[in-house]
Design an enzyme around this catalytic site. Structure first.
Site, mmCIF file in Angstrom:
data_model
loop_
_atom_site.group_PDB
_atom_site.id
_atom_site.type_symbol
_atom_site.label_atom_id
_atom_site.label_comp_id
_atom_site.label_asym_id
_atom_site.label_seq_id
_atom_site.Cartn_x
_atom_site.Cartn_y
_atom_site.Cartn_z
ATOM 1 N N GLU A 23 68.135 54.715 -24.908
ATOM 2 C CA GLU A 23 68.425 56.066 -25.412
ATOM 3 C C GLU A 23 67.467 56.381 -26.552
ATOM 4 O O GLU A 23 67.722 56.078 -27.707
ATOM 5 C CB GLU A 23 69.875 56.155 -25.878
ATOM 6 N N ARG B 117 71.698 84.632 -24.155
ATOM 7 C CA ARG B 117 70.284 84.972 -23.951
ATOM 8 C C ARG B 117 69.383 83.744 -23.866
ATOM 9 O O ARG B 117 68.224 83.866 -23.485
ATOM 10 C CB ARG B 117 69.783 85.885 -25.086
ATOM 11 N N GLY C 173 87.970 64.018 -27.873
ATOM 12 C CA GLY C 173 88.556 65.105 -28.632
ATOM 13 C C GLY C 173 87.813 65.433 -29.906
ATOM 14 O O GLY C 173 88.205 66.357 -30.629
ATOM 15 N N ASP D 87 79.943 55.974 -25.267
ATOM 16 C CA ASP D 87 78.992 55.975 -26.381
ATOM 17 C C ASP D 87 79.507 55.036 -27.470
ATOM 18 O O ASP D 87 79.385 55.303 -28.665
ATOM 19 C CB ASP D 87 78.780 57.387 -26.927
ATOM 20 N N LEU E 104 78.093 62.440 -36.631
ATOM 21 C CA LEU E 104 78.703 61.567 -35.632
ATOM 22 C C LEU E 104 77.737 60.439 -35.290
ATOM 23 O O LEU E 104 76.544 60.666 -35.113
ATOM 24 C CB LEU E 104 79.046 62.357 -34.373
#
Length: 383
Positions: free
Chosen positions: A127, A223, A245, A270, A303
């Site tokens: 990753e 847009r 959540g 994750d 996070l």
């Protein structure tokens, strides 16, 4: 050995639940329905559920181990052991953005783990570091780089298992994507600020997935549809979802699931080292990450992965997102197996499939995790 699971509610490949007996011979499912053969080892599921073993394509750590810090077969084994307690029978140890030397070490450790028979290791998920500074999340931008001949050669070098790479399509060319895809590397867009058009081009070139949909990517607006818009519109690629959540609102998950077939969404954790560990802090890139109210956070509130396990993700999908348990099983096992190109042998409960099985009680708590029909002896569960 022949093993029969009796008195079971069994998740079928089409997302339904059927009642009956599931029989395995050796590591393979041989029958669903009918009676247990004479002499079979009997496991009474007590009216609980049998689901295909969960397959997690994004596992940064577990059991107190962070893959970036322990790029060894032993580190991978410790991570896998922690997650088996939550029904994960197969996984992709995931390396967060790092130097090429660390990527190399992680790939060689993955090969070693597979050669040694570490349970459940399917390959490696790299990753980054080929991602966007604008959508970096907790990743260390100091190690970010673009794809070049050296890095592409490294990404193509795994000799055992699958290689999954998360990259930002705007930081490479369609030719780069096509080259890696043709070499068998599975590509997902993530940590990306790409436009809708750039993302569509990347899909045409060989990207087949999206890493933690909604998080760390250009959002959908009326847009500028962005990466999220391209992902929700495309009907064939796979999207990972962190159903805790916190990463994504439950309503956003419900809306997303209405846009595409259920078998194109994958539950992922994750997960960080705190999963399966009593210690709810760890160090990443020199920063102390702390779990607060079930969320892994950096010092500034960013996070930093999750404290989520797959069994909880399945329960959340049922209880908060409103999917059936059968559909949750597809998201937790069938879809990731197909995404990785392994659907012919694993990811569903069907005759001929590998007997990787999760036994859940009526409250959807894990009662047993079976890899190749063998109960994980690390679990304090009596069958």
């Amino acid at each position: 050995m022949i093993t029969s699971f009796t008195n079971a509610q069994i998740a079928t490949p089409d997302g339904q639940i059927t009642t009956g007996t599931l029989t395995c011979e050796g590591e393979t499912i041989t029958a669903i329905g009918g009676s247990a053969p004479a002499g079979a080892r009997l496991i009474d599921v007590q009216g609980g559920y049998l689901l295909p073993g969960f397959i997690d394509t994004q596992v940064n750590g577990g059991g107190g181990v962070l893959f970036n810090d322990e790029t060894t077969a032993e580190g991978i084994a410790a991570i896998g052991k922690a997650h088996r307690a939550y029904g994960t029978t197969a996984f992709m140890p995931t390396l967060i953005s790092d130097e090429l030397s660390v990527i190399d070490a992680a790939m060689r450790a993955t090969e070693d783990a597979i050669a040694k028979g570490v349970p459940g290791v399917l390959g490696i998920h790299i990753e980054g570091p080929f991602i966007s500074t604008q959508r970096k999340g907790i990743h260390n931008a100091a190690v970010f780089r673009t794809l070049d001949a050296e890095s592409k050669a490294l990404l193509k070098s795994l000799k055992r298992g699958k290689t999954l790479v998360t990259l930002a399509p705007e930081n490479c060319t369609p030719e780069d994507i096509a080259e890696l895809a043709q070499a068998g590397v599975i590509l997902a867009a993530g940590h990306t600020n790409a436009t809708y058009d750039t993302t569509v081009t990347a899909l045409k070139a060989g990207v087949t997935g999206f890493t933690h949909l909604f998080n760390a990517m250009s959002p959908f607006t009326h847009r500028a549809p962005g990466v999220v818009g391209a992902a929700l519109e495309d009907q064939t690629s796979y999207s990972g979802l962190i159903a805790d959540g916190h990463h994504v609102d439950w309503a956003a998950l419900r809306i997303a699931l209405r846009t595409r077939p259920i078998d194109r969404f994958m539950l992922v954790t994750d997960a960080m080292p705190t999963v399966g560990s009593p210690t709810k802090t760890f160090v990443l890139n020199g920063m102390t990450i702390v779990v607060r109210d079930g969320v892994c956070m950096g010092p500034d509130g960013t996070l930093a992965g999750s404290d989520l396990d797959m069994a909880t993700a399945v329960r959340n999908a049922v209880e908060h997102v409103g999917v059936s348990l059968g559909d949750a099983a597809i998201m937790a096992a069938t879809a990731p197996a197909n995404f990785l190109g392994l659907g012919a042998s694993r990811g569903s409960l069907a005759v001929g499939q590998r007997a990787d099985i999760v036994w859940l009680d009526k409250g959807l708590q894990v009662k047993g995790t079976f890899i190749g029909a063998k109960l994980d002896e690390d679990l304090a569960v009596s069958a």
